[in-house]
Write an enzyme that holds these catalytic residues in place. Structure first.
Site, PDB file in Angstrom:
ATOM      1  N   GLY A  60       0.808  -1.218   0.000  1.00  0.00           N
ATOM      2  CA  GLY A  60       0.000   0.000   0.000  1.00  0.00           C
ATOM      3  C   GLY A  60       0.841   1.267   0.000  1.00  0.00           C
ATOM      4  O   GLY A  60       0.566   2.222  -0.730  1.00  0.00           O
ATOM      5  N   THR A  61       1.878   1.284   0.816  1.00  0.00           N
ATOM      6  CA  THR A  61       2.716   2.484   0.923  1.00  0.00           C
ATOM      7  C   THR A  61       3.329   2.836  -0.431  1.00  0.00           C
ATOM      8  O   THR A  61       3.295   3.991  -0.866  1.00  0.00           O
ATOM      9  CB  THR A  61       3.830   2.245   1.964  1.00  0.00           C
ATOM     10  N   ASN A  95      -8.414   3.399   8.233  1.00  0.00           N
ATOM     11  CA  ASN A  95      -7.811   2.256   8.919  1.00  0.00           C
ATOM     12  C   ASN A  95      -8.016   2.266  10.427  1.00  0.00           C
ATOM     13  O   ASN A  95      -7.913   1.237  11.070  1.00  0.00           O
ATOM     14  CB  ASN A  95      -6.315   2.177   8.608  1.00  0.00           C
ATOM     15  N   GLN A 119      -7.622  -0.717   3.146  1.00  0.00           N
ATOM     16  CA  GLN A 119      -8.485  -1.369   4.150  1.00  0.00           C
ATOM     17  C   GLN A 119      -9.767  -1.915   3.529  1.00  0.00           C
ATOM     18  O   GLN A 119     -10.496  -2.669   4.179  1.00  0.00           O
ATOM     19  CB  GLN A 119      -8.847  -0.370   5.262  1.00  0.00           C
ATOM     20  N   SER A 130      -3.288  -3.645  -0.706  1.00  0.00           N
ATOM     21  CA  SER A 130      -2.169  -4.343  -0.079  1.00  0.00           C
ATOM     22  C   SER A 130      -2.588  -5.750   0.338  1.00  0.00           C
ATOM     23  O   SER A 130      -3.583  -5.928   1.042  1.00  0.00           O
ATOM     24  CB  SER A 130      -1.730  -3.539   1.144  1.00  0.00           C
ATOM     25  N   HIS A 168      -1.423  -8.055   2.447  1.00  0.00           N
ATOM     26  CA  HIS A 168      -1.455  -8.582   3.825  1.00  0.00           C
ATOM     27  C   HIS A 168      -2.687  -8.123   4.599  1.00  0.00           C
ATOM     28  O   HIS A 168      -2.919  -8.572   5.724  1.00  0.00           O
ATOM     29  CB  HIS A 168      -0.161  -8.250   4.571  1.00  0.00           C
ATOM     30  N   THR A 171      13.057  -7.690 -10.823  1.00  0.00           N
ATOM     31  CA  THR A 171      12.544  -9.065 -10.948  1.00  0.00           C
ATOM     32  C   THR A 171      11.370  -9.266  -9.993  1.00  0.00           C
ATOM     33  O   THR A 171      11.441  -8.913  -8.819  1.00  0.00           O
ATOM     34  CB  THR A 171      13.677 -10.082 -10.661  1.00  0.00           C
ATOM     35  N   CYS A 205       0.626   1.541  12.756  1.00  0.00           N
ATOM     36  CA  CYS A 205       1.729   2.360  12.257  1.00  0.00           C
ATOM     37  C   CYS A 205       2.025   3.525  13.189  1.00  0.00           C
ATOM     38  O   CYS A 205       3.098   4.084  13.142  1.00  0.00           O
ATOM     39  CB  CYS A 205       1.395   2.881  10.874  1.00  0.00           C
TER      40      CYS A 205
HETATM   41  N1  PLP Z   1      -3.013   2.785   3.612  1.00  0.00           N
HETATM   42  C1  PLP Z   1      -3.809   2.352   4.597  1.00  0.00           C
HETATM   43  C2  PLP Z   1      -5.194   2.894   4.713  1.00  0.00           C
HETATM   44  C3  PLP Z   1      -3.355   1.398   5.512  1.00  0.00           C
HETATM   45  O1  PLP Z   1      -4.143   0.980   6.497  1.00  0.00           O
HETATM   46  C4  PLP Z   1      -2.024   0.911   5.386  1.00  0.00           C
HETATM   47  C5  PLP Z   1      -1.480  -0.045   6.369  1.00  0.00           C
HETATM   48  O2  PLP Z   1      -1.868  -0.078   7.510  1.00  0.00           O
HETATM   49  C6  PLP Z   1      -1.243   1.374   4.310  1.00  0.00           C
HETATM   50  C7  PLP Z   1      -1.768   2.313   3.454  1.00  0.00           C
HETATM   51  C8  PLP Z   1       0.135   0.850   4.092  1.00  0.00           C
HETATM   52  O3  PLP Z   1       0.095  -0.417   3.498  1.00  0.00           O
HETATM   53  P1  PLP Z   1       1.367  -1.396   3.498  1.00  0.00           P
HETATM   54  O4  PLP Z   1       1.495  -1.923   4.874  1.00  0.00           O
HETATM   55  O5  PLP Z   1       1.036  -2.469   2.511  1.00  0.00           O
HETATM   56  O6  PLP Z   1       2.521  -0.581   3.039  1.00  0.00           O
END
Ligand code: PLP
Length: 374
Positions: free
Chosen positions: A69-70, A144, A172, A192, A194, A230, A318
């Site tokens: 996600g990031t 989130n 989310q 994302s 996970h 890769t 986070c």
């Molecule tokens: N955006 C939201 C709304 C999230 O909740 C999160 C992770 O908690 C992220 C982005 C970041 O995702 P990733 O952990 O895959 O980098």
């Protein structure tokens, strides 16, 4: 153990592990090669891309694999040119907010929209903030921390009418609620793996208008020349399998999560004094519960619950190690005597009613203990 922190991460599904296993063992070829071992790896990647495109009702050419996600969020914002203007909200994830700060340092203007007491962005505020140089609107699909689902299709309509690109951070939401990128008029969407029972370190970005998107990483021609390097074949395959499973099971998962969530919320509000529910009562992610207990330290409550084998979080994972109240709790104006007692419990369809009963029982006891220790 009772795991109630599914917004932080989810347990990888058995199907995802099974799907990944051959690509960690016998099918180890580099997907860029021409021989069979490589072609098999490449085919598996493209199959995962098709699964995800099918779920979003788009084409495989519009899906780019990233590390999560990031990275997807950062990629979108890196495409904003100096002199441009970005509209976002004050409750975005730091993957958006910290990148926006960097954009501001580069001379890009950013408007951070406020939210109402439920954490909802007003589409009218989006419309009123549009300027001649607005080049991007980025509003998350669901928050989130408090689980509020934003009015994405209304915002998408405004963006479309004004010809401005619209991105949504659906980290989310994807895998938890139904999403059709055409219905909601989004141009870009981050997700994302996970967060929906896939492996960590893999995600994707949906891009409607690929010609207007610059590459993220230059190198070999992987990911249609947009994100070189890769490919992480096993992770991509695992994400595809998890996405498929999540969508096949979505109806009953949502039903079960909402049932457990509402049971937990109603009993806590009824049985524990001086507590408030944060986030929208209706427009909220199926598994999200966020409470603020007056006169309680949220982190101490998390520790006491952990001592009893219950995983919950104070704020979001986070920002859980940072002092103070989270930016989301601040944005929805939770009174200070409640704000520090904020905890998030995020359920999955694997949770049970017995787990909810035990959690409520321990919450009651631990909140009482912390209040009487003051
Ligand atoms: N955006 C939201 C709304 C999230 O909740 C999160 C992770 O908690 C992220 C982005 C970041 O995702 P990733 O952990 O895959 O980098």
């Amino acid at each position: 153990m009772i795991y109630l922190d599914n917004a932080a991460t989810t347990r990888i599904s058995y199907n995802a592990i099974q799907a990944m296993e051959p690509y960690l063992n016998e099918i180890y070829g580099n997907p860029s090669g021409v021989y069979k071992l490589s072609r098999q790896a490449k085919e598996a990647i493209e199959e995962a891309r098709e699964i995800i495109a099918g779920i979003l009702k788009t084409n495989p050419e519009n899906i780019f694999f990233t590390s999560g996600g990031t990275e997807s969020d950062n990629w979108v914002l890196d495409n904003v040119e100096v002199g441009g203007h970005v509209i976002t909200s004050s409750i975005e994830h730091h993957a958006i907010l910290n990148k926006c700060k960097q954009l501001e340092e580069k001379g890009i203007e950013v408007t951070y929209l406020p939210v109402d007491k439920w954490g909802r962005v007003d589409p009218k505020d989006v419309e009123n903030s549009i300027k001649d140089n607005t080049s991007l609107i980025s509003i998350m699909m669901a928050n989130n921390e408090i689980g509020t689902i934003e009015p994405i299709s209304e915002i998408g309509m405004i963006a479309k009418k004004k010809g401005i690109r619209f991105h949504t951070d659906a980290v989310q939401a994807f895998g938890h609620i139904f999403i059709d990128v055409n219905d909601i008029n989004v141009d870009m969407l981050s997700a994302s793996s996970h967060k929906f029972n896939g492996p960590k370190g893999i995600g994707f970005l949906y891009v409607r208008d690929v010609d207007n998107m610059g590459p993220l990483i230059l190198g070999g021609g992987q990911e249609m020349g947009m994100r070189a390097g890769t490919e992480n074949v096993a992770n991509i395959v695992g994400m595809g399998a998890a996405a498929k499973e999540a969508y096949e099971e979505m109806r009953w998962r949502i039903k079960k999560e909402i049932y457990l969530r509402n049971y937990l919320i109603s009993r806590v509000l009824r049985e524990i004094p001086r507590v408030r529910l944060n986030g929208s009562p209706n427009s909220r992610l199926p598994g999200n519960v966020n409470f603020s207990f007056e006169g309680v330290d949220g982190t101490s409550l998390v520790v006491l619950m952990d001592n009893e084998g219950i995983c919950i979080s104070a704020g979001s994972a986070c920002s859980a190690d940072k002092e103070g109240v989270s930016h989301v709790i601040e944005a929805i104006d939770v009174p200070e005597n409640f704000a520090f007692g904020t905890v998030r419990l995020t359920l999955s369809s694997e949770n049970t009613l017995e787990e909810m009963n035990f959690t409520i029982h321990r919450l009651k006891e631990n909140v009482r203990k912390l209040r009487s220790a003051r």
